[in-house]
Design an enzyme around this catalytic site. Structure first.
Site, PDB file in Angstrom:
ATOM      1  N   TYR A 132       1.353   7.062   9.701  1.00 19.02           N
ATOM      2  CA  TYR A 132       2.750   7.870   9.335  1.00 19.02           C
ATOM      3  C   TYR A 132       3.734   6.606   8.996  1.00 19.02           C
ATOM      4  O   TYR A 132       3.803   5.726  10.119  1.00 19.02           O
ATOM      5  CB  TYR A 132       3.304   8.425  10.621  1.00 19.02           C
ATOM      6  CG  TYR A 132       2.534   9.726  11.244  1.00 19.02           C
ATOM      7  CD1 TYR A 132       2.671  11.143  10.952  1.00 19.02           C
ATOM      8  CD2 TYR A 132       1.413   9.373  11.987  1.00 19.02           C
ATOM      9  CE1 TYR A 132       2.299  11.944  11.557  1.00 19.02           C
ATOM     10  CE2 TYR A 132       0.677  10.349  12.960  1.00 19.02           C
ATOM     11  CZ  TYR A 132       1.249  11.792  12.368  1.00 19.02           C
ATOM     12  OH  TYR A 132       0.214  12.592  12.887  1.00 19.02           O
ATOM     13  N   ASP A 168       4.032  21.653  22.277  1.00 19.24           N
ATOM     14  CA  ASP A 168       3.719  22.281  20.882  1.00 19.24           C
ATOM     15  C   ASP A 168       3.420  23.864  20.997  1.00 19.24           C
ATOM     16  O   ASP A 168       4.283  24.738  20.245  1.00 19.24           O
ATOM     17  CB  ASP A 168       2.690  21.804  20.109  1.00 19.24           C
ATOM     18  CG  ASP A 168       2.864  20.390  19.506  1.00 19.24           C
ATOM     19  OD1 ASP A 168       4.035  20.063  19.678  1.00 19.24           O
ATOM     20  OD2 ASP A 168       1.975  19.986  18.938  1.00 19.24           O
TER      21      ASP A 168
END
Length: 182
Positions: A132, A168
């Site tokens: 990323y 999450d």
């Protein structure tokens, strides 16, 4: 590099040209001049990588709110993932919509994710590795996102959902988030 717009405004799939010979392959992940020509971000302040060990595992859906909202450039460098973007921008015509791109190390493709768009993925192979680039540093005080299994999003994960972190699983639903004001 081939830069193709996705249905979420400001998001792109980027596919590199691959140069191969008897030694292997070479491709370009990022080129400042090419990105500038297309009006894309050229200033990256953080470079991260992830390893997802188990096929079926899901990470996401993550983003950061202003003033630390971030643009991401994500590429799978080993294995494959079902990469998902969710538009959380308050004034966007595609607010609450999602789009997927299969990122596959053998395809040399990447996804460019604009400010205000949440990102997550499901590993399609064991040992899926992503890299990323981020336009803003990680700032935990402004992180947010939405649940991967929110029925209002109805993301069509291609495999049964495996491992998901506690963090999450605790993300809010689309109906209870603060849309991103840019």
């Amino acid at each position: 590099m081939n830069i193709e717009p996705l249905s979420i405004a400001g998001a792109y799939e980027i596919t590199a040209r691959v140069h191969a010979d008897h030694r292997g392959e070479f491709s370009r992940f990022y080129c400042e001049s090419t990105f500038a020509e297309h009006g894309l971000n050229t200033h990256w302040v953080q470079h991260n990588r992830s390893l997802t060990k188990a096929k079926g595992a899901v990470r996401g859906m993550h983003l950061q709110y202003p003033p630390h909202a971030e643009i991401k450039l994500v590429q799978c460098v080993a294995g494959a993932v079902f990469d998902v973007l969710v538009d959380l921008r308050a004034k966007s015509s595609t607010f609450g919509q999602w789009q997927s791109v299969r990122l596959d190390a053998s395809r040399h493709n990447a996804v460019y994710i604009p400010h205000g768009v949440a990102h997550g993925f499901q590993a399609l192979t064991d040992d899926a590795r992503l890299i990323y680039l981020h336009s803003s540093a990680y700032t935990p005080q402004v992180e947010g996102g939405v649940r991967h299994d929110d029925p209002d999003l109805d993301i069509a994960w291609p495999l049964p959902v495996g491992e998901v972190s506690h963090k999450d699983r605790a993300l809010p639903s689309l109906s209870s988030i603060q849309p991103v004001e840019l």
